[in-house]
Each structure stands twice: as C-alpha cells, then as structure tokens.
Scaffold this motif. Structure first.
Motif, mmCIF file in Angstrom:
data_model
loop_
_atom_site.group_PDB
_atom_site.id
_atom_site.type_symbol
_atom_site.label_atom_id
_atom_site.label_comp_id
_atom_site.label_asym_id
_atom_site.label_seq_id
_atom_site.Cartn_x
_atom_site.Cartn_y
_atom_site.Cartn_z
ATOM 1 N N LEU A 1 2.902 -2.661 12.150
ATOM 2 C CA LEU A 1 2.128 -3.678 12.859
ATOM 3 C C LEU A 1 2.739 -3.814 14.248
ATOM 4 O O LEU A 1 3.667 -4.604 14.461
ATOM 5 C CB LEU A 1 2.173 -5.007 12.098
ATOM 6 N N ALA A 2 2.221 -3.047 15.195
ATOM 7 C CA ALA A 2 2.798 -2.979 16.539
ATOM 8 C C ALA A 2 2.774 -4.321 17.256
ATOM 9 O O ALA A 2 3.617 -4.594 18.103
ATOM 10 C CB ALA A 2 2.061 -1.931 17.368
ATOM 11 N N ASP A 3 1.820 -5.184 16.887
ATOM 12 C CA ASP A 3 1.704 -6.473 17.579
ATOM 13 C C ASP A 3 2.607 -7.558 16.989
ATOM 14 O O ASP A 3 2.576 -8.695 17.438
ATOM 15 C CB ASP A 3 0.245 -6.933 17.583
ATOM 16 N N CYS B 1 5.666 -3.750 8.858
ATOM 17 C CA CYS B 1 4.528 -2.958 8.400
ATOM 18 C C CYS B 1 3.503 -3.813 7.667
ATOM 19 O O CYS B 1 3.830 -4.863 7.109
ATOM 20 C CB CYS B 1 4.991 -1.880 7.412
ATOM 21 N N TYR B 2 2.272 -3.308 7.648
ATOM 22 C CA TYR B 2 1.230 -3.820 6.773
ATOM 23 C C TYR B 2 1.582 -3.294 5.392
ATOM 24 O O TYR B 2 1.546 -2.080 5.148
ATOM 25 C CB TYR B 2 -0.127 -3.298 7.253
ATOM 26 N N GLY B 3 1.952 -4.191 4.470
ATOM 27 C CA GLY B 3 2.382 -3.752 3.145
ATOM 28 C C GLY B 3 1.253 -3.556 2.158
ATOM 29 O O GLY B 3 1.400 -2.888 1.148
ATOM 30 N N LEU C 1 4.365 -7.161 5.454
ATOM 31 C CA LEU C 1 3.519 -8.332 5.266
ATOM 32 C C LEU C 1 2.439 -7.929 4.275
ATOM 33 O O LEU C 1 1.664 -7.014 4.513
ATOM 34 C CB LEU C 1 2.904 -8.786 6.590
ATOM 35 N N GLY C 2 2.455 -8.586 3.127
ATOM 36 C CA GLY C 2 1.530 -8.257 2.059
ATOM 37 C C GLY C 2 2.065 -7.151 1.175
ATOM 38 O O GLY C 2 3.115 -6.566 1.438
ATOM 39 N N TYR C 3 1.338 -6.914 0.088
ATOM 40 C CA TYR C 3 1.710 -5.832 -0.819
ATOM 41 C C TYR C 3 0.446 -5.251 -1.432
ATOM 42 O O TYR C 3 -0.668 -5.748 -1.210
ATOM 43 C CB TYR C 3 2.695 -6.301 -1.894
#
Length: 193
Positions: A50-52, A76-78, A134-136
């Motif tokens: 997640l670059a932002d 990262c987007y998990g 963030l998230g899974y």
C-alpha cells in the motif's frame, strides 16, 4: 496452542494465484498461509504494498513515536477481511516479547496482531524481517481445497527469502520460479489425471 492437523496442511506455505484468477482482489497474489485446518484457512497477501500508507504514518495513527527515523517496513494489503485490522508477519528470531496474540506459524514465521511488535520495530529492537498487513484472507471449511482443485492456486513452501527479501513486484514470478514454472506456461484449463 495445539493446532489440529489437516491431511494436506498447508500452514507455512504460499498460495500463488493462477494468471487468470477470477477475483481481482487476488490477481497475481502470493498469500502466506498462517493456518490451515479442516475448519478453513487464514493467510495474508505478501506482495501488494500500500504505497499511500507508509509505516511512519501507521505509527502516528497508533501514537507510537519512533526512536530516530522510522524504519522502512512495508505495509501491504493483507486481504479483504477486516481491512482496518493490522497484522505483522515477522521472522521468529530472538524476540523478547511476543504478546498473547502472537501466532507461531512454524519455527521461522510468526503473525502478531498487537502493538508491542510495532513499538519494538519503531524502537529498532523488533524482528529483523517484518511486513505489516491491513486485513487478511480467509477461507471456510473446504473452500481453499476447492479453489486449488479448480486450478485457482498453486502452492509452494514458504521461505524467508521469498516472503521478506524478494522485491514486491517480483514475488509472484519468484514464487512460480521456485516450482520451476514460468507464468506463460500456466493455464487454468490444466488437465487432471
């Protein structure tokens, strides 16, 4: 905690999305499986940064002040489940404190859902290798097995090099290469014996 074993327990393995993955949330994904049993599976995507959202911003949001410059930890987007919840996938090296929410995946990997590991990372005393998610990603009983049988995923053993040291844009192809597979050779229409 004793984990029930599954006949084809993929805990500590990587799921590699097939090139024509139908679900755009998982396109070209590499998922580290933290647990897998007859009740389902749980994992985190390890190659969608997640670059932002830089680590320094995450520290600010949870009121953690780094000692010196904030370390460069990739966020990262998990996965699509509980996207506001944070997890830290890290090496299982000599860590002084692992909270009650630390899941020892195997002798090499730990998944932690508490702020103490982020405090340790900010202080420069955390694990040597870490990714924040963030998230899974989650699967119900039998769901992941069906997706694998339907040629949605390939699997391979996870290595610290693939998980932590391979550059994000190269992880998917590197995971395939660990199986001796080139992306152009893949097809969801693969036959079954």
């Amino acid at each position: 905690m004793v984990r029930a074993t599954h006949p084809t327990d993929l805990t500590g393995h990587l799921l590699i999305a097939m090139p024509d993955m139908d679900d755009p949330r998982f396109a070209n994904s590499v998922v580290f499986l933290c647990s897998h049993s007859e009740d389902g599976a749980m994992g985190v995507i390890i190659n969608k940064p997640l670059a932002d959202i830089p680590f320094s911003e995450m520290l600010e949001q949870v009121d953690i002040v780094p000692k010196g410059a904030a370390p460069d930890v990739t966020v990262c987007y998990g996965g699509p489940v509980e996207q506001r919840r944070g997890f830290v996938l890290h090496d299982s090296g000599d860590r002084g404190r692992q909270g009650g929410d630390a899941m020892q995946v195997d002798g090499r990997f730990t998944l932690t859902a508490t702020l103490d590991v982020m405090e340790d990372l900010a202080a420069g005393t955390g694990p040597q290798h870490a990714l924040i998610m963030l998230g899974y990603s989650g699967w119900g009983a039998g769901q992941l097995e069906r997706e694998i049988q339907d040629n949605g995923w390939l699997t391979c053993p996870a290595t610290e090099q693939l998980v932590f040291e391979t550059e994000m844009p190269l992880k998917w192809e590197a995971a395939l290469a660990s199986l001796g597979v080139h992306p152009l050779a893949l097809s969801a229409e693969a036959g079954r014996a």
